[in-house]
Design an enzyme around this catalytic site. Structure first.
Site, PDB file in Angstrom:
ATOM      1  N   ASP A 137       0.794  -1.221   0.000  1.00 33.02           N
ATOM      2  CA  ASP A 137       0.000   0.000   0.000  1.00 33.02           C
ATOM      3  C   ASP A 137       0.828   1.273   0.000  1.00 33.02           C
ATOM      4  O   ASP A 137       0.334   2.335   0.380  1.00 33.02           O
ATOM      5  CB  ASP A 137      -0.972   0.013   1.185  1.00 33.02           C
ATOM      6  CG  ASP A 137      -2.100   1.003   0.977  1.00 33.02           C
ATOM      7  OD1 ASP A 137      -2.417   1.313  -0.175  1.00 33.02           O
ATOM      8  OD2 ASP A 137      -2.659   1.486   1.981  1.00 33.02           O
ATOM      9  N   ASP A 175      -3.846  -4.909  -4.898  1.00 35.60           N
ATOM     10  CA  ASP A 175      -3.095  -3.680  -5.152  1.00 35.60           C
ATOM     11  C   ASP A 175      -1.653  -3.894  -5.593  1.00 35.60           C
ATOM     12  O   ASP A 175      -1.005  -2.958  -6.066  1.00 35.60           O
ATOM     13  CB  ASP A 175      -3.068  -2.760  -3.923  1.00 35.60           C
ATOM     14  CG  ASP A 175      -4.437  -2.317  -3.489  1.00 35.60           C
ATOM     15  OD1 ASP A 175      -5.324  -2.216  -4.346  1.00 35.60           O
ATOM     16  OD2 ASP A 175      -4.634  -2.069  -2.296  1.00 35.60           O
ATOM     17  N   ASP A 327     -12.454   1.566   5.465  1.00 37.52           N
ATOM     18  CA  ASP A 327     -11.361   1.725   4.518  1.00 37.52           C
ATOM     19  C   ASP A 327     -10.161   2.417   5.166  1.00 37.52           C
ATOM     20  O   ASP A 327      -9.069   2.408   4.605  1.00 37.52           O
ATOM     21  CB  ASP A 327     -11.804   2.566   3.323  1.00 37.52           C
ATOM     22  CG  ASP A 327     -12.785   1.824   2.427  1.00 37.52           C
ATOM     23  OD1 ASP A 327     -12.544   0.646   2.145  1.00 37.52           O
ATOM     24  OD2 ASP A 327     -13.791   2.428   2.013  1.00 37.52           O
TER      25      ASP A 327
END
Length: 352
Positions: A137, A175, A327
């Site tokens: 991330d 991701d 989130d």
């Protein structure tokens, strides 16, 4: 995943990096993530929990396991104890669906074994997410992951042992590839990342009953599917079962299907799965909010999980992001991956 990069959807601890897992007993430890249910020792509470436990869905419609002790089921029980029947009814919409279990850092073997054994006991398949890639991330809300390549390989080996010969589908490293494409992940880490992903695909496909889907972002992140094709190939897509779209995002199912078919045509016709957990009303209109992907208001649950998509290119609609989990610490939300009852209620209430 989160941050200023338009179109992403980070999920953080993403729905479960702190969860425990050793069959149903250990699954009760999921409760500790939310801190909102209190003690489970009283007879009254146990009765409420038992009454709230959802049944498994028909296997020919959705073969994946419904966790009877997940956060949503616990929330249903809590509302029922208080007599909040309408709230319980709304959250039941989430509790009765199979959602992915996100493996944590500390005991991947025990967690994988616990979830897959619990699923096998119900003659269902487990749905797991591996989310521990180094430099995860890009240091944003869901930052973390394994310390380095060797640590990731050791973690992976344990998770693979935990799965064993039980029927399992793994969504591999959300991701990781889109961040490799958009420049968020520094170039010096990319060769290692591709090596780790191909190694993970190899080991998982070496198991007798495991399917693997590599994350390919969403239509509004890497907008040109041609940019995703080669990274998918380099990450081992040839051996994998397909790719995944829209993880933890809100893009419509229709947009994902159009994008997915274009991408599939570039990678040998591989099928794909779509995360429909929160896309019932699509993304937030407009582009004013640079964090429109993070706990946006007015969103809704999407299509319920199913393998009957009516489209041979789409292997399944899945709830990969766990509806009701934050989130990140934006728009009043708790830490990423933590259960957030208010948001869960909004998603269910807004669903048509």
């Amino acid at each position: 995943m989160y941050g200023s990069h338009t179109g992403r959807r980070r999920e953080a601890v993403r729905g479960g990096a702190a969860r425990g897992g050793a069959v149903v007993g250990a699954l009760l430890s999921l409760l500790a993530l939310s801190g909102c249910f209190g003690s489970s020792s009283s007879d009254r509470e146990e009765e409420a929990i038992a009454a709230a436990r959802p049944a498994q869905r028909p296997r020919n419609v959705m073969p994946y396991w419904v966790n009877p002790d997940g956060s949503a089921a616990r929330q249903v029980a809590a509302y029922r104890r208080k007599g909040d029947d309408e709230e319980a009814r709304l959250i039941q919409r989430i509790a009765e669906q199979p959602v992915a279990e996100w493996l944590g850092v500390d005991d991947p073997e025990g967690q994988a074994r616990g979830f897959t054994e619990a699923a096998a006991a119900e003659e269902r398949d487990a749905l797991l997410v591996f989310y521990n890639i180094p430099h995860r991330d890009c240091g944003q809300y869901s930052k973390g992951g394994a310390a380095d390549g060797d640590a990731y390989r050791a973690w992976l080996d344990k998770a693979v042992r935990g799965i064993g010969d039980r029927a399992t589908t793994v969504i591999l490293e959300p991701d990781a590839l889109p961040h490799a494409v958009d420049g968020c992940t520094p170039k010096r880490f990319l060769e290692e990342r591709y090596d780790l992903l191909t190694g993970a695909v190899d080991k998982l496909k070496g198991l007798p009953r495991t399917k693997v889907y590599l994350d390919a972002g969403n239509p509004h992140w890497i907008k040109d599917p041609r940019r995703m094709a080669e990274p998918l190939r380099r990450a081992g897509l040839k051996k994998a079962d397909g790719f995944a779209l829209n993880i933890a995002n809100y893009q419509t199912t229709g947009d994902n299907k159009v994008y997915g078919k274009k991408l599939s045509a570039l990678v040998g016709g591989k099928p794909f799965v779509i995360d429909t957990s929160r896309n019932g009303k699509g993304p937030v209109p407009g582009k004013e909010d640079p964090e429109a992907w993070c706990n946006p208001k007015g969103r809704a649950l999407g299509e319920t999980p199913t393998v009957r998509t009516g489209d041979p290119a789409v292997a399944a609609y899945l709830w990969i992001k766990r509806p009701g989990e934050s989130d990140g610490t934006c728009k009043g939300g708790p830490q990423a991956g933590r259960w957030w009852p208010r948001y869960a209620l909004d998603l269910a209430r807004n669903a048509t």
